[in-house]
Scaffold this motif. Structure first.
Motif, PDB file in Angstrom:
ATOM      1  N   ILE A   1      47.713  28.746  53.797  1.00  0.00           N
ATOM      2  CA  ILE A   1      48.990  29.256  54.299  1.00  0.00           C
ATOM      3  C   ILE A   1      48.824  30.525  55.129  1.00  0.00           C
ATOM      4  O   ILE A   1      49.804  31.167  55.490  1.00  0.00           O
ATOM      5  N   ALA A   2      47.581  30.894  55.416  1.00  0.00           N
ATOM      6  CA  ALA A   2      47.329  32.147  56.138  1.00  0.00           C
ATOM      7  C   ALA A   2      48.027  32.175  57.488  1.00  0.00           C
ATOM      8  O   ALA A   2      48.595  33.193  57.894  1.00  0.00           O
ATOM      9  N   GLU A   3      47.996  31.057  58.207  1.00  0.00           N
ATOM     10  CA  GLU A   3      48.589  31.036  59.540  1.00  0.00           C
ATOM     11  C   GLU A   3      50.098  30.849  59.501  1.00  0.00           C
ATOM     12  O   GLU A   3      50.821  31.419  60.327  1.00  0.00           O
ATOM     13  N   GLN A   4      50.602  30.080  58.543  1.00  0.00           N
ATOM     14  CA  GLN A   4      52.034  29.796  58.497  1.00  0.00           C
ATOM     15  C   GLN A   4      52.854  30.954  57.921  1.00  0.00           C
ATOM     16  O   GLN A   4      53.930  31.275  58.408  1.00  0.00           O
ATOM     17  N   ASP A   5      52.348  31.588  56.852  1.00  0.00           N
ATOM     18  CA  ASP A   5      53.153  32.605  56.162  1.00  0.00           C
ATOM     19  C   ASP A   5      52.241  33.745  55.700  1.00  0.00           C
ATOM     20  O   ASP A   5      51.767  33.758  54.554  1.00  0.00           O
ATOM     21  N   PRO A   6      51.958  34.713  56.562  1.00  0.00           N
ATOM     22  CA  PRO A   6      51.045  35.807  56.186  1.00  0.00           C
ATOM     23  C   PRO A   6      51.547  36.628  54.989  1.00  0.00           C
ATOM     24  O   PRO A   6      50.738  37.187  54.243  1.00  0.00           O
ATOM     25  N   GLN A   7      52.885  36.727  54.811  1.00  0.00           N
ATOM     26  CA  GLN A   7      53.399  37.520  53.704  1.00  0.00           C
ATOM     27  C   GLN A   7      52.991  36.936  52.349  1.00  0.00           C
ATOM     28  O   GLN A   7      52.682  37.671  51.404  1.00  0.00           O
ATOM     29  N   ARG A   8      52.988  35.628  52.263  1.00  0.00           N
ATOM     30  CA  ARG A   8      52.557  34.986  51.021  1.00  0.00           C
ATOM     31  C   ARG A   8      51.075  35.205  50.766  1.00  0.00           C
ATOM     32  O   ARG A   8      50.631  35.247  49.613  1.00  0.00           O
TER      33      ARG A   8
ATOM     34  N   ALA B   1      37.715  32.544  31.903  1.00  0.00           N
ATOM     35  CA  ALA B   1      37.768  31.250  32.594  1.00  0.00           C
ATOM     36  C   ALA B   1      39.164  30.991  33.154  1.00  0.00           C
ATOM     37  O   ALA B   1      39.312  30.477  34.276  1.00  0.00           O
ATOM     38  N   HIS B   2      40.183  31.370  32.391  1.00  0.00           N
ATOM     39  CA  HIS B   2      41.557  31.179  32.852  1.00  0.00           C
ATOM     40  C   HIS B   2      41.828  32.003  34.110  1.00  0.00           C
ATOM     41  O   HIS B   2      42.375  31.503  35.099  1.00  0.00           O
ATOM     42  N   HIS B   3      41.438  33.272  34.090  1.00  0.00           N
ATOM     43  CA  HIS B   3      41.697  34.141  35.240  1.00  0.00           C
ATOM     44  C   HIS B   3      40.884  33.711  36.465  1.00  0.00           C
ATOM     45  O   HIS B   3      41.397  33.709  37.583  1.00  0.00           O
ATOM     46  N   VAL B   4      39.620  33.369  36.237  1.00  0.00           N
ATOM     47  CA  VAL B   4      38.782  32.982  37.377  1.00  0.00           C
ATOM     48  C   VAL B   4      39.303  31.707  38.022  1.00  0.00           C
ATOM     49  O   VAL B   4      39.329  31.575  39.257  1.00  0.00           O
ATOM     50  N   THR B   5      39.739  30.763  37.191  1.00  0.00           N
ATOM     51  CA  THR B   5      40.309  29.533  37.751  1.00  0.00           C
ATOM     52  C   THR B   5      41.547  29.849  38.584  1.00  0.00           C
ATOM     53  O   THR B   5      41.745  29.299  39.675  1.00  0.00           O
ATOM     54  N   GLY B   6      42.392  30.769  38.068  1.00  0.00           N
ATOM     55  CA  GLY B   6      43.563  31.164  38.842  1.00  0.00           C
ATOM     56  C   GLY B   6      43.193  31.840  40.148  1.00  0.00           C
ATOM     57  O   GLY B   6      43.847  31.624  41.179  1.00  0.00           O
ATOM     58  N   ILE B   7      42.154  32.655  40.132  1.00  0.00           N
ATOM     59  CA  ILE B   7      41.706  33.324  41.360  1.00  0.00           C
ATOM     60  C   ILE B   7      41.275  32.298  42.400  1.00  0.00           C
ATOM     61  O   ILE B   7      41.615  32.390  43.583  1.00  0.00           O
ATOM     62  N   VAL B   8      40.515  31.314  41.960  1.00  0.00           N
ATOM     63  CA  VAL B   8      40.039  30.282  42.886  1.00  0.00           C
ATOM     64  C   VAL B   8      41.210  29.509  43.481  1.00  0.00           C
ATOM     65  O   VAL B   8      41.277  29.257  44.701  1.00  0.00           O
ATOM     66  N   VAL B   9      42.174  29.120  42.626  1.00  0.00           N
ATOM     67  CA  VAL B   9      43.326  28.358  43.118  1.00  0.00           C
ATOM     68  C   VAL B   9      44.132  29.185  44.118  1.00  0.00           C
ATOM     69  O   VAL B   9      44.527  28.687  45.186  1.00  0.00           O
ATOM     70  N   GLN B  10      44.375  30.464  43.791  1.00  0.00           N
ATOM     71  CA  GLN B  10      45.144  31.295  44.703  1.00  0.00           C
ATOM     72  C   GLN B  10      44.397  31.547  46.010  1.00  0.00           C
ATOM     73  O   GLN B  10      45.009  31.586  47.084  1.00  0.00           O
ATOM     74  N   ALA B  11      43.100  31.728  45.932  1.00  0.00           N
ATOM     75  CA  ALA B  11      42.327  31.925  47.163  1.00  0.00           C
ATOM     76  C   ALA B  11      42.371  30.681  48.041  1.00  0.00           C
ATOM     77  O   ALA B  11      42.495  30.770  49.273  1.00  0.00           O
ATOM     78  N   GLN B  12      42.276  29.503  47.414  1.00  0.00           N
ATOM     79  CA  GLN B  12      42.355  28.265  48.197  1.00  0.00           C
ATOM     80  C   GLN B  12      43.728  28.108  48.835  1.00  0.00           C
ATOM     81  O   GLN B  12      43.852  27.717  50.005  1.00  0.00           O
ATOM     82  N   GLY B  13      44.794  28.458  48.039  1.00  0.00           N
ATOM     83  CA  GLY B  13      46.131  28.353  48.619  1.00  0.00           C
ATOM     84  C   GLY B  13      46.349  29.332  49.752  1.00  0.00           C
ATOM     85  O   GLY B  13      46.980  29.009  50.766  1.00  0.00           O
ATOM     86  N   ALA B  14      45.827  30.562  49.588  1.00  0.00           N
ATOM     87  CA  ALA B  14      45.990  31.564  50.635  1.00  0.00           C
ATOM     88  C   ALA B  14      45.307  31.142  51.927  1.00  0.00           C
ATOM     89  O   ALA B  14      45.783  31.427  53.025  1.00  0.00           O
ATOM     90  N   ARG B  15      44.228  30.442  51.813  1.00  0.00           N
ATOM     91  CA  ARG B  15      43.518  30.003  53.023  1.00  0.00           C
ATOM     92  C   ARG B  15      44.346  29.006  53.819  1.00  0.00           C
ATOM     93  O   ARG B  15      44.354  29.024  55.046  1.00  0.00           O
TER      94      ARG B  15
END
Length: 391
Positions: free
Chosen positions: A210-217, A194-208
């Motif tokens: 910042i995709a246009e502003q900072d591709p490296q992140r 549950a901890h890892h999956v929650t982190g995956i969801v948060v990171q995926a949402q953040g990546a979406r």
């Protein structure tokens, strides 16, 4: 305390001693039978050898083959007795080696055989042992010998049943402990997943976002998502393997996976997912903690961080304090976000805090969770380092 290897050695030595004694008694039977009915004494020696075939191998508990073979051997002994009665009593021994072999067989059947099939084998063997002296006649000496053999048969049955009961009780206790450990292991892995999956969801949402502003992140976030996903899949495989077939994985870890010394990497991973900075504060020496205390503290922190990700809106900082006192390990996790919203009536409540409370209470600790004085949410746990000894 005897090890299993030493027990096996003693068991084999006892078997060899019994086999040697039967061989000596068999020579006595042969010598005594030569003066009388030689054919009958050969049958007696053959029956004694047949009993050794039954009790000499090491049988599995609950064996179905053991009582069937024992029933055949006891039946053969009864046939020999009937033949002797029909042809006249022997002038020599009635079969002392055979009697000893039948008693050993009786003990093994009571100790190892499948319960329902063992009843017929035990009854037949007791009758065969008790009627052995009839081969010598119905004189008072042989009648007394028959009664003594029946008494010894009762002792053999009692010894076998007693050891069988002890082993059965021990096995049930071991099964209960293993089941409890597997359930604990599954709960721990559930929390990790549950901890890892929650982190995956948060990171995926953040990546979406910042995709246009900072591709490296985005690339960094994808790497973290890949790592968390791999750890989650490994945890799931371990959990499924243990729960489906625990006997096929005797070396699988059946204990919680991490303790307070692993809090540093946990907080670094939490912070790297973005959104909330996690800071660790340690006061006192955290070395030498009991395993259940260390792992319970880790679970408290992990569950609290997971709840921050899921419920603490706008949290910028999550502080984790670990304080060691002579008698307690104190754990506090606080964040500066908004308090969690009440659970909607139609939403299914989570079981993380409930399970965590049970875990902390199981080690004699206390845990509270609620709004902080300055806002945010605070989780406090007190875990006893020194266990009380009840008289």
């Amino acid at each position: 305390m005897l090890t299993q290897q030493n027990r096996n050695l003693l068991f084999r030595l006892g078997q060899l001693a019994l086999l040697g004694l039967m061989a000596l008694l068999g020579l006595v039977d042969l010598q005594a039978g030569m003066a009388g009915a030689g054919g009958v004494v050969l049958l007696q020696v053959l029956a004694a050898m047949a009993t050794a075939v039954v009790w000499l191998p090491r049988h599995q508990q609950g064996s179905t083959r053991l009582p069937k073979v024992a029933l055949l051997v006891a039946g053969f002994s009864l046939v020999v007795t009937v033949l002797v009665v029909l042809t006249g009593p022997t002038d020599g021994s009635f079969g002392i080696a055979e009697a000893l072999g039948l008693l050993g067989m009786l003990y093994v059947v009571c100790r190892r055989a499948e319960a329902q099939l063992a009843v017929a084998a035990v009854v037949t063997t007791v009758v065969a042992v008790g009627l052995l002296p009839v081969r010598g006649g119905l004189t008072p000496e042989y009648v007394i010998a028959g009664l003594m053999l029946a008494l010894v048969s009762t002792a053999a049955i009692g010894g076998g049943v007693y050891l069988r009961t002890i082993e059965s009780t021990r096995q049930r206790a071991m099964d209960a402990v293993r089941a409890e450990q597997r359930a604990e292991f599954a709960r721990d892995l559930h929390d990790f997943i549950a901890h890892h999956v929650t982190g995956i969801v948060v990171q995926a949402q953040g990546a979406r976002f910042i995709a246009e502003q900072d591709p490296q992140r985005v690339l960094l976030a994808l790497e973290q998502i890949e790592q968390a996903g791999a750890e989650t899949m490994a945890s799931m495989r371990r959990m499924v393997g243990v729960l489906r077939d625990p006997d096929a994985h005797p070396d699988a870890p059946l204990a919680p996976l991490a303790g307070v010394h692993e809090l540093g990497p946990l907080l670094e991973q939490f912070s790297s997912s973005g959104g909330t900075l996690a800071r660790l504060h340690v006061d006192g020496d955290i070395g030498g903690l009991p395993v259940e205390v260390s792992t319970s503290a880790y679970r408290v922190v992990m569950e609290a961080l997971t709840n921050i990700r899921q419920h603490a809106r706008g949290a910028r900082v999550a502080d984790v304090w670990i304080r060691r006192t002579p008698e307690w390990l104190l754990v506090r996790v606080a964040n500066d976000g908004a308090a969690p919203r009440p659970t909607a009536p139609r939403e299914r409540p989570g079981y993380g805090l409930v399970g965590l409370t049970e875990r902390v209470r199981a080690v004699g600790g206390r845990i509270t969770a609620g709004p902080g004085i300055d806002g945010g949410w605070v989780v406090d746990a007190a875990l006893p380092v020194v266990q009380e000894v009840t008289q």
